[in-house]
Structure formats: structure tokens, C-alpha cells
Design a protein around this motif. Sequence first.
Motif, short mmCIF file in Angstrom:
data_model
loop_
_atom_site.label_atom_id
_atom_site.label_comp_id
_atom_site.label_asym_id
_atom_site.label_seq_id
_atom_site.Cartn_x
_atom_site.Cartn_y
_atom_site.Cartn_z
N ASN A 148 -11.33 -21.79 14.35
CA ASN A 148 -10.04 -21.25 13.90
C ASN A 148 -10.01 -21.10 12.39
OD1 ASN A 148 -8.94 -20.94 16.42
ND2 ASN A 148 -7.97 -22.96 16.46
N HIS A 151 -11.86 -18.17 11.33
CA HIS A 151 -11.37 -16.91 11.92
C HIS A 151 -12.41 -16.29 12.86
CE1 HIS A 151 -7.94 -17.04 9.20
NE2 HIS A 151 -8.79 -17.29 8.21
N ASN A 333 -6.59 -18.36 3.94
CA ASN A 333 -6.56 -17.40 5.03
C ASN A 333 -6.83 -15.98 4.56
OD1 ASN A 333 -5.96 -19.43 6.83
ND2 ASN A 333 -3.76 -19.29 6.44
#
Length: 686
Positions: A148, A151, A333
Motif C-alpha cells: 500500500n 502504491h 503519496n
Amino acid sequence: MRKKLIILILFLSIFVITNLGEIFSVGVYDNPPLVYFENNKAKGVFVDILNEIALSENWNIIYKYGTFSDLIEKLKEGNIDMMLDVAYSKERAKFFYYNKEPVFTNWGMVYTRDENIESLLDFEDKKIAVIKNDIYYVGKEGIKNILNKLHIKASFIEVSSYDECLKYVYEKKADIAIISRSYNGNNYGLKKTPIIFSPVDVYIVFSHSINENIINTIDAYLQKWKNQNNSIYYMIINKYFFNETIHFPRWFFITIGVILLLLLIVLTLLYIYRKLLIRATSDLKIKNKKLEAFNEELVAMSEELEDLYNKNNEFSNNLFRMTEVLSHMIPGNSFEKFYKEVLELVIEIVPEADYGSIVLIDVEKKTTKFIASYGHSFEDLKKIKSLIGKIPKRENTRIVKDVLDEERNKELNEKDYKTLKNAVKPIKETLIREIQLNPNIWIKIAVDIAENSKKNFSENSMKLIEGFGNLIKAFWLEKLSVQEVKNAYLNFATKLAIIAEAHDDITGAHIYRVGKISGFIAKKMGLNEEKVKEIETFAPLHDIGKIFINRDLLTKSDELTEEEFDLIKQHTIFSLKLLNDPYFITAKNIALYHHERYDGSGYPFGLSGDEIPIEAQIVALADVYDALRSVRTYKIAFSHEEVVKIITEGDGRTKPEHFHPEILSLFKKYHNEIRKIYDEITKEHF
């Protein structure tokens, strides 16, 4: 008679109750060799250890076999008292008690039938077989959370055992199996990849109804056995991991026979005994050597694993961080933000650079994606899709004079070419670093000099952009170990330190001499081995902040004005730009405080005595010694004897009061050894 019978019955009842001992039900699942069930009998490292404790404490153990998930639920409900081989997590600790002393340390491993799976990046769109509730699946550092963060999209198939995980991959129902590294069941001929992750301690866990004294008793046995090299704990480990059991040699039994028959056939049995004794002794020596080698390997493996585990928490978070020259650059992110920060720092550090861009190239699809830009029109550059540059054959750093025309190829369509020309500012020269992330994906870092500039890229700038390329590659290539990432950081910082010192010492000998001399003094002070190593490693970075000082000012041969000297003093403060990271706390202390003096007359803060970190005080003396012995644009080199006199007696500018008394005393005692270090390193660099 009846009275005597009643007394006898009561006595026997008390005897039976007293000797029956406590009874515990213990959950066991299949994870050989740590725990497993074979022929309706519980076996494994945990089972043997618990049996030894139970035998000593007169406990009765009833083993319950099941899947990992089922046993976890039974333990929650209080249907069993204990469960063996369970890794710690905060979530589980809400429902169970853990003993304090871990029985074993384990980590996750990856099996596959696919030869091309060599890093976490290869997990994209793969089916992954995992045990439901397994720590390597849903733990904080489990494979699900790791993917996670990166990604990476993958699907998970939850099964009940490691054997079933491997079987799913063998039967092509899954692409990847996640198991513990200690598992030694059937691997179905699958390939073990080099990918490891999430080192964890495994324990015995208890239901909330268990008496705390039982847990403390188990911990006491484990602590005692672990501190004894020849204890039953290490015998059990050897038994299951090295398959090394000790047997009585044949000659032992033959010797007994010889003694019994000695009176009848003395001469014959002595001859046979002698032959067998020679052979058995030879076999026993071979076995003992193997056992010693296995024990040494176990000790080394334990030390290495303990070191990795201790440092894992510190570096696992940094694994997803790029720093502003080793700090404050966080790849979050947004990849655009990460590469924007990388590029801005490249432009700041490379002195000739005016503009720049970072491009992602897909060789297979022959496409281009601009992921960062500085000075050029990023909004226009992001519109370009076709391949704008040459496809690299190998990783390379090169300088291009006319980047728009020299890098143009037939894949770049006319529309994208016009967009590129309009988006890019006029360029004199471009420095390009090409980095391969995998066989099809490349990243190009390009920094440009404005068309009207008189500057040209130097060799140092090429080394700098290579360093940034290494950091970007390290960020992407998950298979690099923590130590390799740490070394990449340190090597890059050392290159910066060499550049910072280049105005005085182009060989780099100064920073290495200061490192070795500082490490020598730290060792003589009795500092622990880890601290000594840190000081020796980070001492070369003491003047790294000078990279932000104007070179003309650093190389000025005339006497500096007070204002100029105050500016040069700022190099200590500037070091915080490069070293403000938890791993670099020792390096930061050295760079920031090594010009402070024990009597309070130093800079930048005027600290005194024990207010100054000891590592900075050590490097302060080493730096003064090396500087006095070295030629500078503003001074001649002094001999060793002259330098010793200046440091210990003073010369008006340098005074004994500037140095920590203990460090100064050690310098007086060992100055000849320090001279040898200086001479040896100087000789190596010339």
C-alpha cells in the motif's frame, strides 16, 4: 480397622492431588520446525522447550491441533490456555498475554515459480497466497501495508497454512506465497526469492485467565537458558535447525563387550577394540568440528539478526524517505512533490545549474512522462507523450551541448517537438544522468545552464548528479538492504564533504585523517564500540556546511575581514541543511559544534565544558592537529613537534584551555601514534 483404612485413603488422595500438577491446554498449528503435528503428536522447537519446563514444574500439557486462525479464536474465547509460535502485535495484545522473553526471531520470505520476481515492484497485479491473520500479511510491517505504501496493486488469497500457500503457487492458483523464513515443510520445488521483510519476535501467548506466575516461570527458564551456551535451549535449536543430534559411538558399546569378554578372548578383542577406537575417534572429531561450526554460525546469525532488528525501527520509516541531502525530503503519496523536491535540491547543490527536469521513459511503450521541472514550463512539458530522447543502453552521466536537436529521435512527433521547444528556456549545456529502474523503465535527470551563462559543468557536478541518481535508485529498488541505503547516504555525504574541502585539500586526505584520528581518540577514551565507529565515520563530515559558502571567500589568500570571517563561521549552521536526520545526530553534533571551545570562546553558540557534545570536542582537537600540520593558502605546514607544542602549550591563537582536559591528556600521551596515523593516510593519498 475402618479408621486406619479411612486415614490411608485420605493420605493417598492427598498424595495424588499433590503430585498431579497443573493441567494446561496448548494450541499447536503447522509451522515446522517451530511447531507442528506429526503422527498425532505435537513436535517442534516451542513444544520441546515447553515440555522441558513442564517436566521441571510438574505441569501436565494437553496439546490441541488446529489452524492458526482457529486457534487464535479459541484462545480469545478461553477454550485453550496457551498458543505457541505467535508474533507480537498491538492488536493481538488486546486479547492475550505475551510472555516477555521471545523464544525465537523470524521474518517473512517470498516464494514463487516466476524467475522474474526479484523485488517488491514485481508484485504489481500478482495474486499473493497468505495465511489469514498472519503477522506477515496484516501486521504493521506486513506485506499488505508495504505494498500500500508503495502504491503497488495486488490481490490476496487467504488460506489456513504455509503449506497451503506454497501449494496454491505450485498449482498456479497464486503467483506468490508469503511464509516465515523458518518454515521447512514441502516447498513444492518453488523458487525462494531474495526478498525478506518484517523481522519479528515470536512468543508463547496466554489467555487472560492464566495465572501471571505461570508466565513469569516460563520467562525465568528462557532467560536462564539463553545465557548458558550449552543449555537445553541451544540443544533444541541445534536439533531442529541443524539436524545435528549426538549419538554414542559404536566403540562405546564394543568397549563394554570387550570388558565382559576380556578374560576369554583378550588378544582378539584388544585388536578389534583398537581398530574401532581409531575409527570412532576420527568420526567423533569430525562431528565435533561440525557442531562447533554450526554453533558459531548460530551465534553470528543471532548477532546479525539482533543488530538488524534493533536498527529496523529507525530505518524502516526512512526506507520511503528521500532527504534534502539526507534529511527532510519525504517521498509521500505525491510522486510529483517528491521529484520536485529532488530537482529543486539538485539545482541548489549543482552550482552551474539554472534549470532542470526529470523524465520517466518507458522503453517498451516508447513513451515519455515529465514528472518534475524547474525553470521550464512544466504544464506544457506534461503534455508531451512521445519518446523525446535516445533510449539508453546503460546507466550513464553525460553532457549534451544542444539537447533539443541532439536528443531528438524519430519517435518524437512534430506536435510534441514544437511543444518542447516552446516550453524549454534557451539552453547552453545540459548535464544528464540516466538511471535504470527495471529493464523497461528509465529515469533521466537533466539540469541545464542558461544560454547566456559563462559557466560549464565541472567534474564535481557530474559526481553530484550521480549521487542524486543513486539516491533515487535506492528509493525505488526495494531489494537494497537497509545497510546499503545507509551506505549510499553516507557515501554521498562524504562526496559533499570532499567537495567542501576541495579548496584546501583536493586529495580528500584531510577528512579521512580527521576521521581516523578522531576514532583513535574516542577509543582511548573508552567510549563504546558503536560510538567510536560513529565518530570515525562521521568526523569527515565536520566541514560539510562549507559547500554553501562562496568558494572565492574560502580560497581567499589575503586576510579576511571581520564580516567575511563571520560569514565563513556560518558553515557550522549550514550543516543542519544536510545532516538534520535522526541517523545523523552524531554527524550533526560534530559539524555544528566542532568549533566550540572548552573555555567558552568558540562559535557558533559560545558553549563551554560539558555543554559541548563529546564527539565534537574530540573532532575539534583532531581537526586543529591536522590543519596545523597541513599546507593552506594562508599558512605553511608545521612539523609534528611544533604542532604538539602549540596544542599543549599554546601560541596565542591556540590555547590548551580550548580543549577538553581528558582529550588533551590523551593527546599528550599518544601523540606519536597520532603522527603515524597522519603519515600513513597522507602516504596513501599521494
